[in-house]
Design a protein around this motif. Structure first.
Motif, PDB file in Angstrom:
ATOM      1  N   GLY A  30      11.330  -1.699  45.881  1.00 41.50           N
ATOM      2  CA  GLY A  30      12.614  -2.220  46.845  1.00 41.50           C
ATOM      3  C   GLY A  30      13.377  -3.078  45.778  1.00 41.50           C
ATOM      4  N   HIS A  31      12.644  -3.997  45.143  1.00 41.73           N
ATOM      5  CA  HIS A  31      13.457  -4.917  44.222  1.00 41.73           C
ATOM      6  C   HIS A  31      14.335  -4.277  43.299  1.00 41.73           C
ATOM      7  CE1 HIS A  31      11.232  -8.547  46.014  1.00 41.73           C
ATOM      8  NE2 HIS A  31      10.182  -7.938  45.682  1.00 41.73           N
ATOM      9  N   GLY A  32      14.091  -3.347  42.996  1.00 44.07           N
ATOM     10  CA  GLY A  32      15.044  -2.524  41.983  1.00 44.07           C
ATOM     11  C   GLY A  32      16.372  -2.098  42.607  1.00 44.07           C
ATOM     12  N   TYR A  33      16.299  -1.907  43.834  1.00 45.27           N
ATOM     13  CA  TYR A  33      17.467  -1.327  44.801  1.00 45.27           C
ATOM     14  C   TYR A  33      18.434  -2.371  44.861  1.00 45.27           C
ATOM     15  CZ  TYR A  33      19.947   2.144  47.367  1.00 45.27           C
ATOM     16  OH  TYR A  33      20.993   2.887  47.889  1.00 45.27           O
ATOM     17  N   VAL A  34      18.184  -3.654  44.930  1.00 42.46           N
ATOM     18  CA  VAL A  34      19.053  -4.791  44.988  1.00 42.46           C
ATOM     19  C   VAL A  34      19.494  -5.084  43.661  1.00 42.46           C
ATOM     20  CG1 VAL A  34      17.931  -5.524  47.215  1.00 42.46           C
ATOM     21  CG2 VAL A  34      17.036  -6.695  45.092  1.00 42.46           C
ATOM     22  N   ARG A  35      20.544  -6.351  44.116  1.00 44.19           N
ATOM     23  CA  ARG A  35      21.196  -6.389  42.618  1.00 44.19           C
ATOM     24  C   ARG A  35      20.637  -7.572  41.702  1.00 44.19           C
ATOM     25  NH1 ARG A  35      27.721  -6.517  43.176  1.00 44.19           N
ATOM     26  NH2 ARG A  35      27.452  -6.021  41.151  1.00 44.19           N
ATOM     27  N   GLU A  36      19.653  -8.377  42.506  1.00 46.83           N
ATOM     28  CA  GLU A  36      19.110  -9.393  41.912  1.00 46.83           C
ATOM     29  C   GLU A  36      18.439  -9.294  40.563  1.00 46.83           C
ATOM     30  OE1 GLU A  36      15.588 -12.650  42.839  1.00 46.83           O
ATOM     31  OE2 GLU A  36      15.895 -11.125  44.535  1.00 46.83           O
ATOM     32  N   TRP A  37      17.914  -8.318  40.420  1.00 46.92           N
ATOM     33  CA  TRP A  37      17.184  -7.892  38.972  1.00 46.92           C
ATOM     34  C   TRP A  37      18.010  -7.037  37.937  1.00 46.92           C
ATOM     35  CZ3 TRP A  37      12.415 -10.140  38.537  1.00 46.92           C
ATOM     36  CH2 TRP A  37      11.687 -10.663  39.783  1.00 46.92           C
ATOM     37  N   GLY A  38      19.014  -6.595  38.267  1.00 49.73           N
ATOM     38  CA  GLY A  38      20.000  -6.137  37.343  1.00 49.73           C
ATOM     39  C   GLY A  38      19.748  -4.655  36.865  1.00 49.73           C
ATOM     40  N   ILE A  39      18.389  -4.049  37.348  1.00 51.20           N
ATOM     41  CA  ILE A  39      18.283  -2.748  36.819  1.00 51.20           C
ATOM     42  C   ILE A  39      19.129  -1.697  37.523  1.00 51.20           C
ATOM     43  CG2 ILE A  39      16.385  -2.448  38.606  1.00 51.20           C
ATOM     44  CD1 ILE A  39      16.291  -0.842  35.042  1.00 51.20           C
ATOM     45  N   HIS A  67      28.002   7.726  18.794  1.00 46.53           N
ATOM     46  CA  HIS A  67      27.749   6.502  19.468  1.00 46.53           C
ATOM     47  C   HIS A  67      27.553   6.428  20.995  1.00 46.53           C
ATOM     48  CE1 HIS A  67      29.246   3.398  16.282  1.00 46.53           C
ATOM     49  NE2 HIS A  67      29.403   4.492  15.575  1.00 46.53           N
ATOM     50  N   VAL A  68      28.208   7.451  21.446  1.00 45.78           N
ATOM     51  CA  VAL A  68      27.675   7.526  22.993  1.00 45.78           C
ATOM     52  C   VAL A  68      26.317   8.078  23.239  1.00 45.78           C
ATOM     53  CG1 VAL A  68      28.051   9.222  25.254  1.00 45.78           C
ATOM     54  CG2 VAL A  68      30.054   8.627  23.863  1.00 45.78           C
ATOM     55  N   ALA A  69      25.647   8.877  22.406  1.00 41.18           N
ATOM     56  CA  ALA A  69      24.100   8.991  22.215  1.00 41.18           C
ATOM     57  C   ALA A  69      23.639   7.658  21.997  1.00 41.18           C
ATOM     58  CB  ALA A  69      23.934   9.825  21.240  1.00 41.18           C
ATOM     59  N   LEU A  70      23.999   6.932  21.207  1.00 38.03           N
ATOM     60  CA  LEU A  70      23.495   5.557  20.759  1.00 38.03           C
ATOM     61  C   LEU A  70      23.577   4.670  22.325  1.00 38.03           C
ATOM     62  CD1 LEU A  70      24.604   5.081  17.218  1.00 38.03           C
ATOM     63  CD2 LEU A  70      22.273   5.216  17.749  1.00 38.03           C
ATOM     64  N   GLN A  71      24.480   4.742  22.816  1.00 33.04           N
ATOM     65  CA  GLN A  71      24.879   3.932  24.256  1.00 33.04           C
ATOM     66  C   GLN A  71      23.529   4.394  25.173  1.00 33.04           C
ATOM     67  OE1 GLN A  71      28.521   4.815  25.919  1.00 33.04           O
ATOM     68  NE2 GLN A  71      29.844   4.103  24.223  1.00 33.04           N
ATOM     69  N   GLY A  72      23.466   5.665  25.225  1.00 37.17           N
ATOM     70  CA  GLY A  72      22.443   6.291  25.929  1.00 37.17           C
ATOM     71  C   GLY A  72      20.772   5.627  25.553  1.00 37.17           C
ATOM     72  N   ILE A  73      20.454   5.767  24.295  1.00 34.97           N
ATOM     73  CA  ILE A  73      19.435   4.879  23.826  1.00 34.97           C
ATOM     74  C   ILE A  73      19.350   3.417  24.227  1.00 34.97           C
ATOM     75  CG2 ILE A  73      17.942   4.609  21.816  1.00 34.97           C
ATOM     76  CD1 ILE A  73      19.355   7.137  20.341  1.00 34.97           C
ATOM     77  N   GLY A  74      20.509   2.899  23.864  1.00 34.60           N
ATOM     78  CA  GLY A  74      20.576   1.444  24.233  1.00 34.60           C
ATOM     79  C   GLY A  74      20.458   1.210  25.809  1.00 34.60           C
ATOM     80  N   LEU A  75      20.742   1.932  26.466  1.00 32.88           N
ATOM     81  CA  LEU A  75      20.759   1.545  28.015  1.00 32.88           C
ATOM     82  C   LEU A  75      19.390   1.934  28.412  1.00 32.88           C
ATOM     83  CD1 LEU A  75      24.147   3.244  29.064  1.00 32.88           C
ATOM     84  CD2 LEU A  75      23.440   1.028  29.380  1.00 32.88           C
ATOM     85  N   LEU A  76      18.856   3.138  27.726  1.00 31.08           N
ATOM     86  CA  LEU A  76      17.430   3.232  28.053  1.00 31.08           C
ATOM     87  C   LEU A  76      16.384   2.336  27.946  1.00 31.08           C
ATOM     88  CD1 LEU A  76      15.414   5.264  29.727  1.00 31.08           C
ATOM     89  CD2 LEU A  76      15.127   6.511  27.422  1.00 31.08           C
ATOM     90  N   ASP A  77      16.629   1.711  26.564  1.00 31.10           N
ATOM     91  CA  ASP A  77      16.009   0.366  26.190  1.00 31.10           C
ATOM     92  C   ASP A  77      16.170  -0.872  26.994  1.00 31.10           C
ATOM     93  OD1 ASP A  77      14.327  -0.937  24.411  1.00 31.10           O
ATOM     94  OD2 ASP A  77      15.905  -1.310  23.090  1.00 31.10           O
ATOM     95  N   ALA A  78      17.303  -0.974  27.523  1.00 30.67           N
ATOM     96  CA  ALA A  78      17.603  -2.158  28.460  1.00 30.67           C
ATOM     97  C   ALA A  78      16.906  -2.006  29.693  1.00 30.67           C
ATOM     98  CB  ALA A  78      19.145  -2.292  28.403  1.00 30.67           C
ATOM     99  N   ALA A  79      16.844  -0.804  30.125  1.00 29.51           N
ATOM    100  CA  ALA A  79      16.122  -0.504  31.324  1.00 29.51           C
ATOM    101  C   ALA A  79      14.708  -0.639  31.320  1.00 29.51           C
ATOM    102  CB  ALA A  79      16.381   0.905  32.102  1.00 29.51           C
ATOM    103  N   TRP A  80      14.076  -0.307  30.039  1.00 25.69           N
ATOM    104  CA  TRP A  80      12.621  -0.210  29.938  1.00 25.69           C
ATOM    105  C   TRP A  80      12.228  -1.824  29.561  1.00 25.69           C
ATOM    106  CZ3 TRP A  80       9.922  -2.299  25.739  1.00 25.69           C
ATOM    107  CH2 TRP A  80       8.758  -2.148  25.730  1.00 25.69           C
ATOM    108  N   GLN A  81      13.079  -2.546  29.018  1.00 28.07           N
ATOM    109  CA  GLN A  81      12.731  -3.717  28.779  1.00 28.07           C
ATOM    110  C   GLN A  81      12.681  -5.032  30.151  1.00 28.07           C
ATOM    111  OE1 GLN A  81      14.961  -6.287  25.957  1.00 28.07           O
ATOM    112  NE2 GLN A  81      14.654  -5.011  24.247  1.00 28.07           N
ATOM    113  N   LYS A  82      13.572  -4.416  31.036  1.00 28.09           N
ATOM    114  CA  LYS A  82      13.492  -4.940  32.328  1.00 28.09           C
ATOM    115  C   LYS A  82      12.173  -4.666  33.156  1.00 28.09           C
ATOM    116  CE  LYS A  82      18.367  -5.843  33.351  1.00 28.09           C
ATOM    117  NZ  LYS A  82      18.914  -5.716  32.044  1.00 28.09           N
ATOM    118  N   ALA A  83      11.818  -3.071  33.149  1.00 27.56           N
ATOM    119  CA  ALA A  83      10.801  -2.736  33.910  1.00 27.56           C
ATOM    120  C   ALA A  83       9.727  -3.112  33.114  1.00 27.56           C
ATOM    121  CB  ALA A  83      11.083  -1.170  33.850  1.00 27.56           C
TER     122      ALA A  83
END
Length: 581
Positions: free
Chosen positions: A414-423, A292-308
């Motif tokens: 630079g927008h990624g380093y501030v909290r506004e975008w959530g990444i 399930h931790v491996a699946l967390q990793g996959i999910g978090l990477l997907d969340a980051a990819w969706q935002k980007a």
């Protein structure tokens, strides 16, 4: 920019690539679980995660948990979302019907928890150990304990913790000092301190069931002397147990999950399993948790990819070099999604997500086969797969989650380093996955030193040969994967031979060996994805990115391990040739 599950992506992998519905119907408990039910469960899960869980991600990070007078208050909305989670029957998805569960396949539960972690990692930490605690108690608990606690855990009405770590004993569990003294009524008196306990105290459920690693009187030193005790926050008679939360940690990420320092002060508990066999009982829980931790990793990477990906499709800057594909229109030439450097980042992460999902879902499918197949040999093969592949998935997927999410942050500039975008929250939340449930270095050592070398690579070879036999050598891509599978088999033999002269060597190259293993598994997954159905333009581009930007790392890791083995082999040969040798 909340996370949105995409059931169609998952169904493609389960149905077209893994043939999961047909394989599951061959197992007696799932004979009636047809494609329509799979689709319905996934659609409903996606709807729940997207509407009830994902919108709370930002508030959980911004406001975090509050600790006062030994009690923890979770962020606004968390209690209501967790109640909806329980009322919807989601915690009991794969629990046995006799325990109040729905009896559905583990692979559906795997998809659910991947999406939950992607949408709101902090909230997902609360039920994240339920599946492991349920399996541990079901396999090792007494009938009395199971009758009292199993239905509550299966339903999620009560949450559970895994209390292993002590301040002086992190990964070295043999140093655990928490004591348990037997009482005349068959219970235990448990005393000691534990740290880094996820969900050790909270306001989500009326009771919390702690599974505590401890040492009985006269137990031998080291890990063989450890036992496992069930210690509830509230006792069966309604009395408050002597279990105390001393503080919650201020962490880099996961602010929505309380990480607690716990104190057990002559607390009442009961033995789970045999005395001195606590680790055996606990590892039922930990092995499940690692997948399930491996699946967390996959999910978090997907969340980051969706935002980007979404940001890159809207952000306009200077014109991209070279021609823009006609399918996306010349007017999009100034979108940063068209810039080759950023397209490489995005497609590389997508290649990891799709390939890793195929391997993780196959592993969850193997859990079902290992539990329910009527053929003992099939169960044995499935157990072997899980033993070999689980540490690979845990380490590789969580490493990619952190580094890949950091790469996705780069897309924002630079927008990624501030909290506004959530990444930036995703990057912070992902980092801990490389540490908990056994650090990634421990996973690599577990794979090479404990799983591959003791039988001279026989189990690993069996797994790799099974994968080879699923491939069609007449297809160039699949023949290439077969060649890499053979190289990995030979690499294990090379390390085994070198280890005879230098026992330290396997520990030095374990990380590289694990990474090479994951890359071969990804190559197999992508070969199967490409063979399953004609790829649309987007997936074909990602497949090409995998071959160009991901797979070449295999040669590098292969060379690193072989280069490390060469001096040992040369020294060994020189000694053999010398007169004294």
């Amino acid at each position: 920019m909340d996370y949105r599950p995409r059931p169609e992506d998952v169904r493609f992998l389960l149905e077209a690539v893994l043939d999961a519905p047909a394989r599951l119907r061959a197992l007696a408990p799932f004979a009636e679980v047809d494609d329509a039910l799979h689709a319905q469960v996934l659609e409903q899960a996606a709807r729940f995660v997207g509407s009830a869980v994902a919108p709370l991600n930002r508030v959980g990070d911004a406001q975090g948990c509050r600790f006062a007078s030994g009690e923890v208050r979770t962020p606004p909305g968390f209690r209501e979302a967790y109640r909806a989670f329980v009322d919807g029957g989601w915690p009991a998805l794969s629990a046995a019907p006799e325990d109040g569960g729905q009896g559905l396949p583990a692979v559906l539960e795997a998809v659910l928890y991947e999406w939950l972690a992607a949408a709101n990692h902090g909230l997902t930490m609360a039920p994240g150990l339920l599946h492991g605690a349920y399996a541990c108690l079901r396999h090792h608990g007494s009938e009395e304990l199971k009758a009292r606690y199993l239905p509550k855990i299966a339903s999620g009405e009560w949450l559970a913790t895994m209390c292993l770590t002590e301040a002086h004993a992190g990964s070295d569990l043999g140093q655990v000092r928490t004591r348990a003294e037997p009482r005349s009524d068959g219970s235990l008196r448990v005393s000691g301190g534990k740290i880094f306990i996820s969900g050790g105290e909270h306001d989500l459920t009326p009771n919390i069931v702690h599974l505590v690693l401890c040492r009985l009187p006269d137990a031998p030193a080291g890990p063989r002397g450890l036992s496992l005790a069930l210690v509830p926050k509230w006792l069966p008679g309604g009395e408050r147990n002597a279990v105390h939360c001393e503080r919650i940690e201020e962490k880099m990420g996961l602010h929505g999950s309380p990480t607690c320092a716990m104190r057990f002060e002559d607390a009442t508990g009961w033995l789970v399993g045999e005395a001195g066999r606590g680790l055996a009982a606990m590892f039922v829980m930990m092995n499940s948790a690692r997948l399930h931790v491996a699946l967390q990793g996959i999910g978090l990477l997907d969340a980051a990819w969706q935002k980007a990906e979404a940001y890159a499709g809207e952000r306009r800057q200077m014109r991209a070099p070279g021609p823009v594909p006609a399918s996306r229109g010349g007017e999009s030439a100034d979108l940063i999604a068209e810039h080759p450097a950023l397209r490489r980042i995005l497609d590389t992460q997508r290649a990891w997500i799709d390939g890793a999902r195929a391997i993780a879902y196959r592993s969850a499918l193997m859990l079902d086969i290992a539990e329910h197949d009527a053929d003992p040999k099939a169960r044995e093969r499935a157990q072997r797969w899980c033993a070999i592949v689980t540490p690979v998935l845990k380490a590789a997927c969580t490493q990619q989650a952190f580094h890949g999410a950091s790469d996705c942050l780069q897309v924002f500039g630079g927008h990624g380093y501030v909290r506004e975008w959530g990444i930036e929250q995703t990057v912070r939340d992902a980092r801990v996955t490389m540490i908990y449930e056994g650090t990634n270095e421990i996973q690599a050592i577990d794979l090479l030193v404990r799983k591959v070398l003791p039988d001279h690579g026989a189990a690993m070879s069996a797994v790799l040969l099974e994968l080879r036999d699923t491939l069609d050598a007449s297809r160039e891509a699949e023949a290439d994967v077969q060649r890499r599978l053979a190289q990995l088999r030979y690499l294990g033999t090379t390390v085994a031979m070198a280890a005879q002269a230098d026992p330290v060597l396997p520990h030095e190259v374990a990380d590289d060996y694990l990474r090479a293993t994951m890359l071969v598994l990804l190559a197999w997954a992508w070969a199967r994805i490409e063979a399953a159905a004609p790829l649309d333009a987007g997936r074909a581009r990602v497949a090409a990115a995998f071959r160009r930007w991901v797979l070449p790392e295999f040669e590098m890791r292969l060379a690193m391990v072989k280069r490390s083995c060469e001096p040992v082999a040369l020294t060994h040969a020189a000694v053999a040739r010398s007169p004294s040798g």
